[in-house]
Design an enzyme around this catalytic site. Sequence first.
Site, mmCIF file in Angstrom:
data_model
loop_
_atom_site.group_PDB
_atom_site.id
_atom_site.type_symbol
_atom_site.label_atom_id
_atom_site.label_comp_id
_atom_site.label_asym_id
_atom_site.label_seq_id
_atom_site.Cartn_x
_atom_site.Cartn_y
_atom_site.Cartn_z
ATOM 1 C CB CYS A 121 -0.937 -0.005 1.194
ATOM 2 S SG CYS A 121 -1.864 -1.540 1.340
ATOM 3 C CG HIS A 264 -3.493 2.825 2.680
ATOM 4 N ND1 HIS A 264 -3.802 2.586 1.367
ATOM 5 C CD2 HIS A 264 -3.626 1.641 3.333
ATOM 6 C CE1 HIS A 264 -4.096 1.299 1.229
ATOM 7 N NE2 HIS A 264 -4.002 0.709 2.403
ATOM 8 C CG ASN A 294 -6.703 -1.575 1.344
ATOM 9 O OD1 ASN A 294 -5.998 -1.047 0.486
ATOM 10 N ND2 ASN A 294 -6.209 -2.134 2.436
HETATM 11 O O1 UT7 Z 1 -3.829 -2.028 3.412
HETATM 12 C C1 UT7 Z 1 -2.902 -2.560 4.301
HETATM 13 C C2 UT7 Z 1 -3.235 -2.208 5.624
HETATM 14 N N1 UT7 Z 1 -4.412 -2.929 6.064
HETATM 15 C C3 UT7 Z 1 -5.087 -2.417 7.063
HETATM 16 O O2 UT7 Z 1 -4.743 -1.360 7.505
HETATM 17 C C4 UT7 Z 1 -6.208 -3.235 7.695
HETATM 18 C C5 UT7 Z 1 -6.111 -3.120 9.199
HETATM 19 N N2 UT7 Z 1 -7.096 -3.819 9.944
HETATM 20 C C6 UT7 Z 1 -8.412 -3.492 9.930
HETATM 21 O O3 UT7 Z 1 -8.839 -2.623 9.213
HETATM 22 C C7 UT7 Z 1 -9.322 -4.192 10.903
HETATM 23 O O4 UT7 Z 1 -8.553 -4.933 11.825
HETATM 24 C C8 UT7 Z 1 -10.358 -5.115 10.220
HETATM 25 C C9 UT7 Z 1 -11.380 -4.287 9.495
HETATM 26 C C10 UT7 Z 1 -9.660 -6.065 9.265
HETATM 27 C C11 UT7 Z 1 -11.094 -5.945 11.289
HETATM 28 O O5 UT7 Z 1 -11.680 -5.091 12.252
HETATM 29 P P1 UT7 Z 1 -11.484 -5.396 13.801
HETATM 30 O O6 UT7 Z 1 -12.277 -4.414 14.529
HETATM 31 O O7 UT7 Z 1 -10.004 -5.411 14.065
HETATM 32 O O8 UT7 Z 1 -12.148 -6.824 13.943
HETATM 33 P P2 UT7 Z 1 -11.492 -8.199 14.414
HETATM 34 O O9 UT7 Z 1 -10.500 -8.703 13.422
HETATM 35 O O10 UT7 Z 1 -11.042 -8.008 15.801
HETATM 36 O O11 UT7 Z 1 -12.761 -9.162 14.365
HETATM 37 C C12 UT7 Z 1 -13.870 -8.957 15.197
HETATM 38 C C13 UT7 Z 1 -14.917 -10.042 14.906
HETATM 39 C C14 UT7 Z 1 -14.344 -11.447 14.827
HETATM 40 O O12 UT7 Z 1 -15.266 -12.297 15.484
HETATM 41 P P3 UT7 Z 1 -14.960 -12.861 16.958
HETATM 42 O O13 UT7 Z 1 -13.689 -13.645 16.806
HETATM 43 O O14 UT7 Z 1 -14.802 -11.651 17.818
HETATM 44 O O15 UT7 Z 1 -16.165 -13.673 17.243
HETATM 45 C C15 UT7 Z 1 -14.344 -11.764 13.358
HETATM 46 O O16 UT7 Z 1 -14.508 -13.134 13.094
HETATM 47 O O17 UT7 Z 1 -15.529 -9.794 13.625
HETATM 48 C C16 UT7 Z 1 -15.537 -10.996 12.865
HETATM 49 N N3 UT7 Z 1 -15.476 -10.668 11.468
HETATM 50 C C17 UT7 Z 1 -16.552 -10.383 10.728
HETATM 51 N N4 UT7 Z 1 -17.871 -10.362 11.018
HETATM 52 C C18 UT7 Z 1 -18.722 -10.034 10.055
HETATM 53 C C19 UT7 Z 1 -14.375 -10.536 10.673
HETATM 54 N N5 UT7 Z 1 -14.731 -10.181 9.437
HETATM 55 C C20 UT7 Z 1 -16.085 -10.078 9.443
HETATM 56 C C21 UT7 Z 1 -17.019 -9.746 8.458
HETATM 57 N N6 UT7 Z 1 -18.332 -9.724 8.806
HETATM 58 N N7 UT7 Z 1 -16.665 -9.430 7.188
#
Ligand code: UT7
Length: 337
Positions: A121, A264, A294
């Site tokens: 990125c 970004h 993204n």
């Molecule tokens: O471009 C390169 C740089 N990339 C980034 O900067 C991305 C950085 N990371 C993020 O943007 C975030 O971490 C995400 C958007 C990927 C995830 O958000 P989060 O608030 O960190 O969520 P999490 O990974 O902690 O997941 C929370 C919950 C999980 O369930 P449990 O384990 O708490 O029961 C996931 O399984 O959300 C669940 N989950 C979803 N639920 C519904 C993950 N993806 C989804 C989804 N829909 N698409």
Amino acid sequence: MSREIPPTECCVTIAGTGSYVPEKVLSNADLERMVDTSDEWITSRTGIKERRLAADGQATSDLATAAAKRAMEDAGVSAEELDLIIVATISPDAFFPATACYVQKNIGATNAMCFDISAACSGFLYAIQVARHFINTGNRRTALVIGAEKLSSMVDWEDRNTCVLFGDGAGAAVLRRDDSGDAGRKVISASLGSDGRMTDILHVPGGGSAMPITHDNADQKLNTIRMQGREVYKNAVNAMRRAAEDALQRGGLTAADVDMLIPHQANKRIIEAIGERMGIPAEKTFINLDKYGNTSAAAVAIALDEANKTGAIKDGDNVVLVAFGAGLTWASTLVKW
Ligand code: UT7
């Protein structure tokens, strides 16, 4: 942090910008029908509402070419005038030759040297800095710098953790040497860095020399994007803030001088956290991730073009571009628009 040695002074200007996104829209509602997710989850966790997908026959170089033509038109530069083309991408047409060479063929830029940059990125801002050094040394005069991705070709469309995040698109800028010294849109300073200790938190494990693709690992989808979202998130906020502040300091400015922050476009919450920590208000922060998701190396490039064409950035503005991505890599560029 960055150990950039300031380039010998000449004036490198952004003579024009352009972008292209494919026509096909994939909305959060569409994704609800594909994986166990919801518009509410995607919107509240990321800010993304929809993203664009390239058509089957459309390669990264096709997206890059469309963006490039628009940037060249904006700059009033002909293909023959280009003496350098850099494409930043992690989704190249093929391992080789460089996607930049396909773009060269498409636009007929016979006088250019061409290569790709892989910095995820951060790639577009890495490419700007590389082009800037070529121009500053007098080696090249007019560079076409492109960030382009067809991430849909490397997403696991059954993995809700990643498939809701990414999209396809391309953005481009023409960089020119200006010896008059009074040109606008001048690249003032930059800050770039990497940390190879966290290669595993965002990567495509298979398909390269470390794990050549086989039926077995293709069945396991090891040729698709894997991400530890929370780890990436934490590192993204800190690294982008530090890079932006370092670029500002190198340019003799502080966050209070910023007229527009173009970050970004991965996650609205990440962008808001950076703005809050730097004391830059929301109205001075450019966001278009709701439309495109993204798009990795293309994200800052598309955002810069939209900010330019919509008048969100005006002559004389202090514009800070900042990015973060796999590698890890990070980069920031300060431009006096
Ligand atoms: O471009 C390169 C740089 N990339 C980034 O900067 C991305 C950085 N990371 C993020 O943007 C975030 O971490 C995400 C958007 C990927 C995830 O958000 P989060 O608030 O960190 O969520 P999490 O990974 O902690 O997941 C929370 C919950 C999980 O369930 P449990 O384990 O708490 O029961 C996931 O399984 O959300 C669940 N989950 C979803 N639920 C519904 C993950 N993806 C989804 C989804 N829909 N698409």
